[in-house]
Each structure stands twice: as structure tokens, then as C-alpha cells.
Design a protein around this motif. Structure first.
Motif, short mmCIF file in Angstrom:
data_model
loop_
_atom_site.label_atom_id
_atom_site.label_comp_id
_atom_site.label_asym_id
_atom_site.label_seq_id
_atom_site.Cartn_x
_atom_site.Cartn_y
_atom_site.Cartn_z
N VAL A 713 -5.65 -5.40 -3.08
CA VAL A 713 -6.39 -4.26 -3.62
C VAL A 713 -5.54 -3.00 -3.56
N ARG A 714 -4.88 -2.77 -2.43
CA ARG A 714 -4.01 -1.59 -2.33
C ARG A 714 -2.85 -1.68 -3.32
N ALA A 715 -2.32 -2.89 -3.50
CA ALA A 715 -1.21 -3.06 -4.44
C ALA A 715 -1.61 -2.70 -5.86
N ALA A 716 -2.89 -2.85 -6.18
CA ALA A 716 -3.36 -2.58 -7.55
C ALA A 716 -3.53 -1.10 -7.84
N ARG A 717 -3.50 -0.27 -6.83
CA ARG A 717 -3.72 1.17 -7.06
C ARG A 717 -2.55 1.76 -7.84
N PRO A 718 -2.81 2.70 -8.75
CA PRO A 718 -1.72 3.27 -9.57
C PRO A 718 -0.98 4.42 -8.90
N GLU A 719 -1.16 4.62 -7.59
CA GLU A 719 -0.49 5.73 -6.90
C GLU A 719 0.78 5.24 -6.22
N VAL A 720 1.80 6.09 -6.23
CA VAL A 720 3.07 5.74 -5.61
C VAL A 720 2.89 5.42 -4.13
N GLU A 721 2.08 6.21 -3.43
CA GLU A 721 1.93 6.03 -1.99
C GLU A 721 1.36 4.65 -1.65
N ALA A 722 0.38 4.22 -2.44
CA ALA A 722 -0.22 2.91 -2.18
C ALA A 722 0.78 1.79 -2.41
N LYS A 723 1.53 1.89 -3.49
CA LYS A 723 2.51 0.83 -3.77
C LYS A 723 3.65 0.86 -2.76
N GLU A 724 3.99 2.04 -2.27
CA GLU A 724 5.03 2.14 -1.25
C GLU A 724 4.60 1.42 0.03
N GLU A 725 3.33 1.59 0.40
CA GLU A 725 2.82 0.93 1.59
C GLU A 725 2.90 -0.60 1.45
N VAL A 726 2.55 -1.10 0.29
CA VAL A 726 2.60 -2.54 0.06
C VAL A 726 4.04 -3.02 0.01
N TRP A 727 4.91 -2.27 -0.63
CA TRP A 727 6.33 -2.62 -0.68
C TRP A 727 6.90 -2.79 0.73
N GLN A 728 6.58 -1.87 1.61
CA GLN A 728 7.07 -1.95 2.98
C GLN A 728 6.57 -3.22 3.67
N ALA A 729 5.29 -3.52 3.48
CA ALA A 729 4.70 -4.68 4.15
C ALA A 729 5.28 -5.99 3.64
N VAL A 730 5.48 -6.09 2.34
CA VAL A 730 5.90 -7.36 1.74
C VAL A 730 7.42 -7.52 1.77
N ILE A 731 8.14 -6.54 1.28
CA ILE A 731 9.58 -6.68 1.10
C ILE A 731 10.36 -6.32 2.36
N VAL A 732 9.96 -5.26 3.04
CA VAL A 732 10.74 -4.77 4.19
C VAL A 732 10.33 -5.48 5.48
N GLU A 733 9.03 -5.41 5.81
CA GLU A 733 8.57 -5.98 7.08
C GLU A 733 8.28 -7.47 6.99
N ARG A 734 8.04 -7.98 5.79
CA ARG A 734 7.70 -9.39 5.57
C ARG A 734 6.51 -9.81 6.43
N SER A 735 5.52 -8.94 6.47
CA SER A 735 4.35 -9.19 7.31
C SER A 735 3.18 -9.78 6.53
N VAL A 736 3.34 -9.97 5.24
CA VAL A 736 2.29 -10.55 4.41
C VAL A 736 2.55 -12.04 4.26
N PRO A 737 1.55 -12.90 4.47
CA PRO A 737 1.77 -14.34 4.35
C PRO A 737 2.28 -14.74 2.96
N LEU A 738 3.12 -15.74 2.93
CA LEU A 738 3.70 -16.18 1.66
C LEU A 738 2.63 -16.55 0.64
N GLN A 739 1.54 -17.15 1.10
CA GLN A 739 0.53 -17.62 0.16
C GLN A 739 -0.20 -16.47 -0.52
N ALA A 740 -0.01 -15.24 -0.04
CA ALA A 740 -0.63 -14.08 -0.67
C ALA A 740 0.26 -13.44 -1.73
N TYR A 741 1.52 -13.89 -1.84
CA TYR A 741 2.47 -13.23 -2.72
C TYR A 741 2.02 -13.23 -4.18
N LEU A 742 1.41 -14.32 -4.63
CA LEU A 742 1.02 -14.41 -6.03
C LEU A 742 0.01 -13.33 -6.38
#
Length: 834
Positions: A713-742
């Protein structure tokens, strides 16, 4: 870390044979910590004196050879050098590592629902060395006997049944498992944790015995697993009976276990103990397609017990002997022995379509390819190896005859049981049973890349055909003379389309006449490759295309209707048909389609056409038009077909942007938790993020991984700040489970957010070289599901491909990025952006 080369593997196999492994694996520290200790004892025979090495990736290594302490100063972190003399040797290695949370080899993950830790291993292609000392190559097969020390509250599963479980001090237990048959190192597995376990006895084992079937999942999924166990056990029992009978060799072990693992990707065919991503323990009512896909994956991994485990490729250039066969066998078994009789239509609309896409990529390759290193082998886990290979095998069943083909497989298993085999071995077995000389067939189909294009040339006078020809055009860069065995459907329309006849054609060379139609009345539609027997792109002329658009959705056979949809989609992919035309076709077809597998293909194509292949104006209009058709379908089938209602609403929630449509969807979604997450995601994408609604849904969602839905849901927001938060979690910290990537990737790269996404597309290129870190499955998920689709310019595909070609990029990432960039280039052209 050095990657084993084919030459090194050959030299080691010429020097050594391996008799046995005895492993003691200590998981006690993984209850709260990260340290793994393993004692490996390998008994092997050296044919002569020589220098070699054993594979082990660890921080600390101690070793003895024949009781003598080894000098480990030459150990480089991956290879321990050995000097051997002729005869029998015993190598003992004690290894310690803390790299147990990297999704590579061994992974420790904590359930976010209850804080309990779980541990699983997954070794393909060369990650066994990350856990125990071994000669980590497929042709040095051996037996394995495991003892696993784990916390007393944990359950441990491995390849064979536990022969003894004993208590130890400090609240621990030791699990002693029976010795395996001869296996390759990558097929060994250990899963441990406070699993919930369900078991069932079913008949069918050799000598009149019973199979002991097991299902394991983390405790927080216990209720879901219990509800779904009957279906999973039923599929497992049917599969074991089907394959055992058709292959002339029952699965020879009494126990067959399946473990659903957290933060896992895909599934893995470990002998007798298959591991799965646990999103396949459904947390919400599944669609028909989700249930069918689970059945196909279950049977795919089961087929590997024969294709890959009992008979294993000698080296990774024959990976297709594992994966192509398992893909083909899974769909074959699903269609023959389960309720999902439309599995071949589903295969055409999903898996095979991915094979066509992969084969037109610059990264394509022959099905049987040159693999000089194990690192290069990782790149071979793609849809050419899987989907195209399976499609070509289906063509071979038609070419050789299914009964003869299957008889040849039985011969193959009998000749090479618990050993290694090659392409040549398989061709000999199938060729001897079918009477076909298959060397030339293999050269054209398995050793040459590329997809042929088939067209029809018809001439007529006075309403009757005077000549009909099938024209075959191979791609210019991959010339071939592939033989095609295919169907030609002849259709008349009198109110509804009716198939006058289905001609069985054997096509070879650039042009093949169809004398059966000379003198016959001209048909309203000729459908080439009707029945979808061969692997080829079909290109209609203008008149044929008009007939497909007008009559295709009402053809009497579901596979024929699925083929029409795919043919139209290939025209979009080729730049010959606008995406909006396919959306219109899908909208019309949804009103009349009755087969679930074909309907799901229509929905998938419609959503893709809107989100990725349409220009901005067409995306909005087409999305709302498709959403309205899906809403109408959902309402129409609601009383009798909840699975179709569900899939229709899911599609509508992927593309709707009109406020009135979203309001209607709000009412139809109601209290359904899964659909409510999708609705919140779509609302967020249109600029209406509701933080309190997300918090409330998190509080009432029993899924232990619900936090990943909130990330989407946060990834879907059109704001830079929201997408930045998701980018950090997925790409940098790798804290999101693989099965959620899709789901996260789809929400992140929203077509309406192109201006916001530009900076993230550029950053994806910055991290591209590092995407291969963290294991093969993580790299596949990151490229396939998170590759930028929006916020890119016309030059982005070229830059991505260029960066992927650098020497420091893994072959796997290079292959996947090249394919994704090639597809993106065609998307941009279709959107009118190039």
C-alpha cells in the motif's frame, strides 16, 4: 568466490568417486543466534594420485584426511586443497559459519507473527558448500546420512525418515535420519523450527506398502494448513500414483514430505522433502488459477523425483533435462489426473507465453546450452529452459507419439537410475521406443535458439481453395529447419463458429502444402497450430486477423480460444496491433468465456495491456473499461462461481481509476481481507492513502505476513517520500520477504507515477551490479519483479543492457536484465514513447 568450472568438475570426477557423506549439523545456536556448526565426514576413492579440492564456504575450517591433520593455510574461503593417493580416503571437516540469514544455502528467518525462528536450506546449484564440506557438482553422486542437533521444541525434516530422535542436555534433541540413495549434493535438505505438522498414510508405495505423506508450515499458519491439507494430500497421492504407473517406477521411498518455508521463493525438489514458499498456504480464498498453479507446482517438484533426482544431469548444460521435463510432466499430470483439466490452456496463457518472451530476448539461448561454470548455470534458470523446453517436449510427444515417448522415459529411468545421464542418453531411449531418429530433431529444437513464425497462404476460386500452404520463417539470426507437428482448424460460422475439421499436419522446410483443403469450400477461419501442439509464433494476415477478432472468443474449444488470445498478444508484442485493440477483445470475450483457465488468461492479458503496454490516455480509458467488464462479470457469477468473482474483482482492482468504479468496488469488496488490501492499494495509487484504514486492517488480518501487504500500500502512493521508504526496505535493507516482491513491485512502478519514479529508475541502474548478491532466488525475484517499467525514457533499456554486460555483473542478472530491458523497449514502442 571462485565458481566451479566444467573443466574442473570433469577433472575431479575423473579423479574421484564418492562413497558416502556422514553429516552432523548443529542448529542449536540458531534458536537466537546466527552460528552454524557442521561436522562432515566424506568417504571417497581416488583412482590415482593427484591434487584436488573440497568445497566449503565458512569462516572457520578444521580438517583431517585419513586421521591426519590437514594444513588449511591454502583454504581461500571456498576451496580446501587436497593431495590424494590411490585408494579409499576419509575426509573429516569441522566448519563454522555465521552467514545464516542471507537467503543463500541456509537461511534463518523469524516469523513476524509470533517471533519464532525457522531454518531452511536450499542448495541448487552449488550452495551445499555453504553448509557442509562436499564435492559440490551433480555427477559426484553419493549417499548421505544426517544427524541434526536442534532445540527440543523444534521439528526437523530431511530427505529420509528420522530413524531415531534422542534427547540431549541443554534442552536439545538429535535427529538421526536414514541414509539416502545416491543423490547429487544439491538435493540434500534440512528444515527445522517449531513447525506445525500434518501427516497422512496413503496406498501406492512399492510392494503394496503405504506412503507416509507430510505437510509442514510455521505455527502461525497452522489453521490455514489444516484447512488445505486434504486438497494437498489428494494431489500428492494422485501424483505419486500417476507418475509411478506411467514411468514404470514407483517413487521408491515410503516418506514424502512437503515443507512450506517463510521468506522462500519458488519451490525446490529435494529428494523426498520438497520445500515451498509458504504463500502457497493460502491466507485468503484462492482463485481457480491459484489452486491450479499450486497443483502444477506440486506435480512439477514431484516429477523431479524422477527427472533430476533419480536420474540427474551430468553437468548444468543439461539443466533442461530437469526443468523442461518437470514443467511438461506437471502440466501433463495435472490435465490427466486432477480436476484442472484445462491445464494445457493455462500453460499456453502463462508459462508458454513467458517462454516466447524469453526466446525473443537478446539473452536467448538454445534449450541445451553451453555452461562453462556454475555461475553461468544460474543464468540458465529462465523461461527458455523451463517453458520453451516444456513446450518443445510437448511437440516431441506429438512427433514421436505420446505412448512411445513415455515408454522411452521408462527405459531412460531404468537404465540410469540413481546415476547421471545426458541428452544423448535420453534420445537413445526415446528414439528406440518410437522408431524415430531424433538426432536432427534435437539439433534443430534443442541446440538452436529462436522461435519460428508460421503463416498461412491460401488461394481460392469460386469459393473453393485451389492451394493452401503453411510457411515457416525462422529468425534470421538463428536459421533452422525445425519440423513441426501441428493442427490446422477449419471453421465455418453459422451464427456460432463450428470446427469443420482439424487437420494433422507435419510441416518441414520453408513451405508445406496442405492438399487436404484443395477443392474444399473456403472457410470463415483457418486457425494454424490449433490445439497448441508446437512452439511457434503464428502471424495472421489482415483478413485472418479480422476473423480472429470477430469470432475467436466463441470458438468451441478452450485451447483454441486461448491460442487466439495469445496470437493477438503476440501482435501487440510485435508492434502490429495496438494494446487498446486487445483490451477491447478481452472486454468482449469476458462476456462469453466459460472456461476458468481461458478467462484467467484474458484477465491477465487485459491488465498487462492496460498497465504496461498502453499510452497514458489509453491506460486510463482502457483500465476503466476493463474494470467495468470485470465488475459486470463479478456480479453475474457471484451466486454460483465465487472463484471467478474473486479473480474478476482482483483484475478490476488492478486497473480501475474512476472514482465511481472504486466506490462500487468498495461495496463489492466488503469485509474480504485480501480484496480490502487490494482496494487500499488502488486507492493509495490514486492519491487517497488512508493510514488509519491500513492500521485497522493490519489489526484484523490474521496473516502473519500482513505487514508486507501494508508495504505494498505504501509502495502505491505517488509521493517520493513513500516510495523512498519502500525502496530502503526492499532494495537496501532487504527486510521484505521475497514472496511479497511481486505485489510490492507492481504497486511501486505504477504507470500514473512516471514523474515520481524517474529518480528510482536511475537508482535501479546504480545498484544493478549488486543484484546478484544474496543468493540465486533473491536475485531472480529482484530482477523479474522489481525491474522498472515506468519512469523511464527511451534510452533506459539500452543503458540497462549495457550496464548488465559489465564483467562484475553475475550472468544470472545479466540474462534477466537483458530480457527485461528488451521487453521494456517493446512496451515503450507500444506506448508511443519511442
Amino acid at each position: 568466490m571462485a565458481s566451479l568450472t566444467r573443466d574442473e568438475a570433469r577433472a575431479r570426477a575423473e579423479l574421484l568417486t564418492v562413497d558416502s557423506y556422514d553429516l552432523l549439523i548443529d542448529l542449536q545456536d540458531l534458536r537466537e543466534g546466527s552460528t552454524l556448526q557442521v561436522w562432515s565426514e566424506i568417504t571417497f576413492v581416488a583412482r590415482r594420485a593427484g591434487e584436488t579440492f573440497v568445497d566449503i564456504v565458512a569462516e572457520q575450517v578444521e580438517a583431517t584426511l585419513d586421521g591426519q591433520l590437514l594444513d588449511t593455510s591454502g583454504y581461500d574461503g571456498a576451496r580446501l586443497p587436497l593431495t590424494v593417493t590411490p585408494g579409499i580416503h576419509r575426509l573429516s571437516v569441522h566448519s563454522t559459519t555465521t552467514r545464516t540469514s542471507e537467503r543463500a544455502g541456509i537461511h534463518r528467518v523469524v516469523d513476524p507473527g509470533d517471533g519464532e525462528p525457522y531454518v531452511w536450506t536450499s542448495f541448487e546449484p552449488d550452495d551445499a558448500r555453504r553448509v557442509f564440506a562436499c564435492f559440490d557438482q551433480p555427477d559426484l553422486k553419493s549417499t548421505f546420512q544426517l544427524q541434526v542437533v536442534a532445540p527440543a521444541a523444534w521439528t526437523v525434516a530431511s530427505n529420509t525418515p528420522a530413524e531415531k530422535v534422542g534427547d540431549l542436555p541443554d534442552d536439545a534433541r538429535v535427529w538421526a535420519f536414514g541414509r539416502t540413495p545416491k543423490l547429487s549434493t544439491y538435493l540434500v535438505v534440512v528444515c527445522a523450527g517449531p513447525f506445525h505438522e500434518v501427516r497422512r498414510q496413503v496406498p501406492g508405495a512399492p510392494e503394496g506398502g503405504t506412503y507416509d505423506l507430510g505437510l509442514l508450515a510455521r505455527k502461525s499458519l497452522a489453521g490455514y494448513l489444516d484447512e488445505q491439507a486434504d486438497e494437498l494430500f489428494d494431489l500428492t497421492a494422485k501424483g505419486l500414483a500417476f507418475f509411478g504407473e506411467r514411468f514404470g517406477m514407483p517413487f521408491p521411498q515410503s516418506q514424502y514430505t512437503q515443507v512450506f518455508c517463510p521468506d522462500f521463493q519458488g519451490a525446490m525438489e529435494n529428494w523426498g522433502c520438497v520445500t515451498w514458499m509458504d504463500s502457497f498456504v493460502f491466507r485468503a480464498a484462492p482463485t481457480a488459477t491459484e489452486r491450479e498453479l499450486r497443483a502444477i507446482i506440486l506435480l512439477h517438484e514431484m516429477a523431479h523425483m524422477w527427472f533430476g533426482d533419480i536420474v540427474t544431469m551430468r553437468w548444468w548444460d543439461d539443466l533442461w533435462l530437469n526443468e523442461s521435463f518437470a514443467d511438461w510432466a506437471a502440466v501433463w499430470a495435472t490435465a490427466e489426473t486432477t480436476e484442472f483439466t484445462g491445464a494445457w490452456a493455462s500453460f499456453l496463457g502463462n508459462r508458454k507465453e513467458a517462454g516466447y518472451t524469453a526466446d525473443r530476448s537478446p539473452a536467448t539461448h538454445p534449450i541445451r546450452q553451453d555452461v562453462p561454470t556454475v555461475e553461468a548455470a544460474k543464468a540458465a534458470f529462465d523461461m527458455v529452459t523451463y517453458a520453451k523446453g516444456a513446450s518443445v517436449l510437448r511437440q516431441l510427444t506429438v512427433y514421436a507419439g505420446e505412448d512411445d515417448f513415455v515408454a522411452g522415459l521408462g527405459t531412460h529411468f531404468e537404465r540410469h537410475a540413481f546415476d547421471n545421464a545426458t541428452l544423448e542418453d535420453l534420445l537413445e531411449s526415446v528414439g528406440s521406443s518410437s522408431g524415430r531418429e531424433l538426432g536432427q530433431w534435437a539439433k534443430e529444437w534443442l541446440l538452436t535458439a529462436g522461435t519460428d513464425t508460421l503463416t498461412l497462404q491460401a488461394e481460392a476460386e469460386d469459393g473453393r481453395y485451389t492451394a493452401v500452404r503453411v510457411l515457416v520463417e525462422p529468425p534470421a539470426q538463428y536459421p533452422a529447419q525445425r519440423p513441426h507437428r501441428l493442427g490446422l482448424g477449419v471453421y465455418d460460422v453459422d451464427g456460432e463458429p463450428r470446427r469443420r475439421e482439424l487437420l494433422d499436419l507435419e510441416v518441414s522446410g520453408p513451405s508445406t502444402d496442405v492438399p487436404q483443403l484443395v477443392g474444399a469450400p473456403v472457410a470463415d477461419l483457418l486457425l494454424l497450430n490449433d490445439g497448441d501442439r508446437t512452439f511457434a509464433r503464428v502471424r495472421p494476415d489482415d483478413a485472418w486477423l479480422a476473423a480472429l477478432l470477430e469470432f475467436g472468443a466463441r470458438l468451441p474449444d478452450p485451447v483454441s480460444r486461448a491460442l487466439v488470445r495469445l496470437t493477438l498478444w503476440h501482435l501487440v508484442d510485435d508492434g502490429r496491433l495496438a494494446a487498446r485493440e486487445v483490451v477491447r477483445y478481452v472486454v468482449g470475450a469476458l462476456a462469453v468465456e466459460t472456461e476458468a483457465s481461458v478467462r484467467e488468461g484474458l484477465l491477465r492479458t487485459g491488465v498487462a495491456a492496460v498497465l504496461d503496454w498502453s499510452g497514458p490516455a489509453d491506460a486510463v480509458a482502457g483500465g476503466n473499461e476493463l474494470a467495468r467488464a470485470c465488475l459486470d462479470l463479478a456480479v453475474r457469477v457471484a451466486p454460483t462461481d465465487p472463484a471467478t468473482r474473486l479473480s474478476a474483482l482482483q483484475a478490476a482492482l488492478a486497473v480501475a481509476s474512476d472514482a465511481d468504479l472504486l466506490a462500487e468496488l468498495d461495496e463489492l469488496v466488503g469485509d474480504d481481507v485480501d480484496l480490502r488490501w487490494r482496494w487500499l492499494t488502488r486507492r493509495a495509487a490514486t492519491g487517497n492513502y488512508d493510514e488509519q484504514a491500513v492500521a485497522d486492517l493490519l489489526a484484523r488480518d490474521p496473516d502473519p505476513d500482513a505487514s508486507s501487504r501494508a508495504v505494498a500500500v505504501r509502495a502505491a502512493r505517488p509521493e517520493v517520500e513513500a516510495k523512498e521508504e519502500v525502496w530502503q526496505a526492499v532494495i537496501v535493507e532487504r527486510s521484505v520477504p521475497l514472496q511479497a516482491y511481486l505485489a510490492v513491485g507492481r504497486a511501486f512502478w505504477d504507470p500514473a507515477h512516471a514523474a515520481v519514479l524517474e529518480r528510482f529508475a536511475a537508482r535501479y541502474l546504480d545498484v544493478l551490479a549488486r543484484l546478484g548478491e544474496g543468493g540465486m532466488t533473491a536475485a531472480l525475484a529482484t530482477v523479474r519483479q522489481l525491474f522498472p517499467r515506468h519512469g523511464v525514457d527511451a534510452d533506459f533499456p539500452r543503458r540497462a543492457t549495457e550496464l548488465a554486460s559489465a564483467d562484475d555483473v553475475s550472468p544470472l542478472v545479466r540474462n534477466q536484465v537483458t530480457e527485461a530491458a528488451s521487453t521494456l523497449e517493446r512496451m515503450l514502442r507500444a506506448r508511443g514513447l519511442v
